[in-house]
Design an enzyme around this catalytic site. Structure first.
Site, PDB file in Angstrom:
ATOM      1  N   GLY A  14       0.802  -1.221   0.000  1.00  0.00           N
ATOM      2  CA  GLY A  14       0.000   0.000   0.000  1.00  0.00           C
ATOM      3  C   GLY A  14       0.835   1.271   0.000  1.00  0.00           C
ATOM      4  O   GLY A  14       0.437   2.291  -0.570  1.00  0.00           O
ATOM      5  N   LYS A 131     -11.275 -10.262   7.963  1.00  0.00           N
ATOM      6  CA  LYS A 131     -10.670  -9.097   7.300  1.00  0.00           C
ATOM      7  C   LYS A 131     -11.638  -7.910   7.336  1.00  0.00           C
ATOM      8  O   LYS A 131     -12.673  -7.915   6.686  1.00  0.00           O
ATOM      9  CB  LYS A 131     -10.362  -9.456   5.849  1.00  0.00           C
ATOM     10  CG  LYS A 131      -9.597  -8.403   5.086  1.00  0.00           C
ATOM     11  CD  LYS A 131      -8.126  -8.490   5.354  1.00  0.00           C
ATOM     12  CE  LYS A 131      -7.347  -7.550   4.469  1.00  0.00           C
ATOM     13  NZ  LYS A 131      -5.930  -7.533   4.820  1.00  0.00           N
TER      14      LYS A 131
END
Length: 315
Positions: A14, A131
């Site tokens: 990311g 998640k």
């Protein structure tokens, strides 16, 4: 193997893409420089990437649209992943093309492949979704989301409720034949964005599923399928460490897969952070003799391939 013959799959984290649209536009310029550095070294590069901030942003935006307009159905998470692949790919391929041209490299086309990744419907991850994605919600909003959309909501460290989804293992890269053809023809390919669009097989139909595939595991499968020499997993640290954050921290340069497994068993790597990266690295290193995985910083990738930094994991 001669460095000029090496085929490398890079898994961008990311931090290589930023958290917002303007941040991404700037981040991909730096990312493109690091990738083209490897191409100038004579490497053949395939790019995979995460999509954590981006898919969350898209998911929030589409959910807001469905709340504001009753005629708009909620957008499935698999579609949000596809959207994120396309717009991250758009920025990346433009930045890479520009950087190649800036260095007078005009013979390497850049292409983004919208990639579906099949997961098994009976993957145990579906029994225990962990998640978190999307925005924080109040109790009332969470109940509404459960009732209207069938979401599974969990309280998150006193900050509110968030949707949780499964993170199943990748079983098959559906477009691997097309990806391989593009790579073999000399193109710089961006594929398996965000771990791939998660689909399950129902006869001849591929059905999108509300899950998130770990991009490190998808990148590892991509590297195996393309018979890569190197899997480079880029992260926020230059090297992997044991006893991270403690006075007796030990930074690791070179590991065989048995050592790496021992450190994993001893609990040195955080789940959801470094652990999946090391797991993916070990799987790739053990998949065929001569394959090496490297975990390092984006800006150190070139030095890492030369053996000057990063953590190398091999058989």
């Amino acid at each position: 193997m001669d460095a000029k013959k090496q085929r490398i799959v890079i898994a961008l984290g990311g931090n290589a893409l930023g958290n917002t649209l303007p941040e991404q536009m700037e981040a991909v310029k730096i990312t493109a420089k690091a990738i083209v550095d490897l191409i100038e070294e004579g490497c053949e590069v395939i790019v995979a990437h995460g999509n954590g901030p981006q898919v969350g942003m898209i998911n929030n935006a589409m959910a807001a649209l469905s709340r504001e307009d009753a005629s708009q159905p909620n957008t499935p998470l698999s579609v949000c992943v596809a959207m994120s692949q396309a717009y991250i790919g758009y920025d990346l391929q433009n930045a890479l093309r520009e950087e190649l041209y800036n260095r007078e490299i005009h013979h390497i086309p850049v292409a983004t492949m919208i990639t579906q990744v099949r997961v098994d419907a009976d993957d145990p991850a579906f029994d225990n979704p962990t998640k978190p994605i999307g925005r924080f919600m109040t109790v009332e909003q969470a109940k509404t989301a459960e009732e209207r959309y069938g979401y599974i909501m969990r309280e998150d460290a006193g900050r509110g409720y968030r949707r949780v989804v499964a993170s199943p293992k990748p079983a098959e890269i559906v477009e691997i034949g097309a990806i391989r053809s593009l790579v073999d023809s000399g193109q710089l390919v961006i594929a398996c964005g965000g771990g791939g669009i998660p689909v399950t097989r129902q006869g001849n139909h591929l059905k999108g599923t509300g899950a998130v595939i770990d991009k490190d595991f998808a990148s590892e499968l991509l590297a195996e399928e393309l018979n890569a020499d190197f899997l480079i997993i880029l992260t926020a640290v230059e090297k992997v460490a044991v006893n991270f954050g403690k006075p007796d921290v030990k930074w690791l340069d070179d590991l065989d897969s048995r050592e790496a497994r021992r450190y994993m068993d001893e609990g040195h790597f955080a789940p959801g952070s470094m652990l999946p990266k090391v797991q993916a690295a070990v799987k790739f290193a053990e998949s065929k003799p001569g394959r090496t995985a490297l975990i390092t910083l984006l800006e150190k990738a070139k030095q890492g391939v030369r053996g000057q930094t990063g953590t190398r994991i091999h058989q």
